[in-house]
Design a protein around this motif. Structure first.
Motif, PDB file in Angstrom:
ATOM      1  N   TYR A 135      26.879  17.976 -19.640  1.00 43.94           N
ATOM      2  CA  TYR A 135      26.801  19.421 -19.444  1.00 43.94           C
ATOM      3  C   TYR A 135      27.920  20.004 -18.597  1.00 43.94           C
ATOM      4  CZ  TYR A 135      22.204  18.183 -21.152  1.00 43.94           C
ATOM      5  OH  TYR A 135      21.178  17.672 -21.903  1.00 43.94           O
ATOM      6  N   ASN A 143      20.061  18.560 -13.187  1.00 37.46           N
ATOM      7  CA  ASN A 143      20.688  17.576 -14.063  1.00 37.46           C
ATOM      8  C   ASN A 143      22.157  17.865 -14.277  1.00 37.46           C
ATOM      9  OD1 ASN A 143      20.744  19.653 -15.890  1.00 37.46           O
ATOM     10  ND2 ASN A 143      19.959  18.467 -17.593  1.00 37.46           N
ATOM     11  N   ASN A 144      22.674  18.826 -13.520  1.00 36.61           N
ATOM     12  CA  ASN A 144      24.106  19.092 -13.527  1.00 36.61           C
ATOM     13  C   ASN A 144      24.516  19.474 -12.112  1.00 36.61           C
ATOM     14  OD1 ASN A 144      26.762  19.831 -13.951  1.00 36.61           O
ATOM     15  ND2 ASN A 144      26.334  21.479 -15.383  1.00 36.61           N
ATOM     16  N   PHE A 176      25.878  28.833  -8.204  1.00 38.85           N
ATOM     17  CA  PHE A 176      26.912  28.469  -7.248  1.00 38.85           C
ATOM     18  C   PHE A 176      26.459  28.701  -5.815  1.00 38.85           C
ATOM     19  CE2 PHE A 176      30.977  27.847  -9.542  1.00 38.85           C
ATOM     20  CZ  PHE A 176      30.545  28.097 -10.835  1.00 38.85           C
ATOM     21  N   GLY A 217      19.204  20.880 -19.049  1.00 41.87           N
ATOM     22  CA  GLY A 217      19.939  21.112 -20.278  1.00 41.87           C
ATOM     23  C   GLY A 217      21.260  21.793 -20.035  1.00 41.87           C
ATOM     24  N   ASN A 218      21.485  22.859 -20.744  1.00 38.89           N
ATOM     25  CA  ASN A 218      22.734  23.598 -20.647  1.00 38.89           C
ATOM     26  C   ASN A 218      22.576  24.868 -19.835  1.00 38.89           C
ATOM     27  OD1 ASN A 218      25.078  22.557 -21.547  1.00 38.89           O
ATOM     28  ND2 ASN A 218      24.995  23.460 -23.582  1.00 38.89           N
ATOM     29  N   THR A 219      21.609  24.874 -18.916  1.00 44.90           N
ATOM     30  CA  THR A 219      21.369  26.087 -18.149  1.00 44.90           C
ATOM     31  C   THR A 219      22.594  26.463 -17.327  1.00 44.90           C
ATOM     32  OG1 THR A 219      20.335  24.754 -16.432  1.00 44.90           O
ATOM     33  CG2 THR A 219      18.883  25.820 -18.024  1.00 44.90           C
ATOM     34  N   PRO A 220      22.761  27.740 -17.042  1.00 44.68           N
ATOM     35  CA  PRO A 220      23.944  28.192 -16.302  1.00 44.68           C
ATOM     36  C   PRO A 220      24.003  27.576 -14.912  1.00 44.68           C
ATOM     37  CG  PRO A 220      22.788  30.034 -17.301  1.00 44.68           C
ATOM     38  CD  PRO A 220      21.893  28.847 -17.455  1.00 44.68           C
ATOM     39  N   LEU A 221      25.203  27.481 -14.401  1.00 48.79           N
ATOM     40  CA  LEU A 221      25.400  26.970 -13.058  1.00 48.79           C
ATOM     41  C   LEU A 221      25.032  28.035 -12.026  1.00 48.79           C
ATOM     42  CD1 LEU A 221      28.821  25.126 -13.479  1.00 48.79           C
ATOM     43  CD2 LEU A 221      26.561  24.091 -13.190  1.00 48.79           C
ATOM     44  N   TYR A 265      30.548  34.725 -16.750  1.00 48.52           N
ATOM     45  CA  TYR A 265      30.152  34.880 -15.360  1.00 48.52           C
ATOM     46  C   TYR A 265      30.953  36.032 -14.756  1.00 48.52           C
ATOM     47  CZ  TYR A 265      28.206  30.058 -15.342  1.00 48.52           C
ATOM     48  OH  TYR A 265      27.487  28.917 -15.585  1.00 48.52           O
TER      49      TYR A 265
END
Lengths: 116, 109
Positions: free
Chosen positions: A103, B30-31, B99, B93-97, A35
């Motif tokens: 996750y 989901n996160n 912000f 899934g594991n997708t990027p956060l 990032y």
């Protein structure tokens, strides 16, 4: 258990010089993220790896940025050549990986890059 | 893409006061994670909370996924709580956060 490790922590370079960032994720974490955080903003994704494969690199400026994660563990992000606008904090994060159902992402301390 | 809005953008508290930070998001996730970014820039994990309620000492968090918001509660604030609090979400899934812009908290003695 060691956290995400990044180096260097700080770097000042002149524009047009190259720059390399290194990241070692938490042991056993298959997913690795890079990032970039600009001043006063939240981090934004550059690239995501699942093991050795780059699966999300749409935000990576490919004309000057490259990344690799050859053995599916540590990773290197490179800029060649650097521009003034690349000044930012570069953060590496890791998570367990797909299929685990969990996750949560953990971040390293970041590399603060200043381009003069 | 998904949008994340945090409020308030800035908050000044007297030591010992309580506060509530809010995070609204535009789509199902989901996160959801709350972070505290300390003055040295380190993002410290506070909660991983895609749904439900969790507590850790003076901090607690609640996510109501069906209504697309999350709240972070800080009780009996201390000067060491100062910094920027980020909410970040992942769609699947594991997708990027993704912000939010953060809430900058200043706790004064």
């Amino acid at each position: 258990e060691a956290g995400v490790v990044q180096s260097p922590r700080y770097k000042i370079i002149e524009k047009k010089q190259p720059m390399a960032f290194w990241c070692n994720p938490i042991s056993g974490h298959n997913t690795l993220y890079w990032y970039r955080q600009n001043l006063g903003q939240g981090p934004e994704l550059l690239i995501r790896y699942e093991n050795e494969e780059a699966v999300d690199d749409s935000q990576l400026p490919k004309d000057r940025f490259s990344a690799e994660r050859l053995k599916g563990v540590d990773s290197t992000l490179k800029i060649q050549p650097a521009e003034l606008g690349d000044s930012a904090v570069y953060l590496c994060a890791s998570s367990l990986g797909l299929g685990t159902g969990y996750y949560e992402q953990y971040f390293g301390p970041g590399t603060r890059l200043t381009v003069t | 893409g998904i949008q994340v809005e945090q409020s308030p953008p800035d908050l000044i508290l007297q030591e010992g006061a309580n506060s509530t930070l809010r995070c609204n998001f535009s789509d199902s996730v989901n996160n959801l994670q709350w972070f505290h970014q300390n003055p040295w820039g380190q993002l410290i994990n506070l909660f991983y909370i895609p749904s439900g309620t969790k507590q850790n000492g003076r901090l607690s968090a609640t996510t109501v996924a069906t209504e697309r918001y999350s709240l972070l509660y800080i009780s009996s604030s201390q000067t060491t709580d100062s910094g920027v609090y980020f909410c970040a979400v992942g769609e699947s899934g594991n997708t990027p956060l993704v912000f939010g812009k953060g809430t900058r908290l200043s706790v004064i003695a």
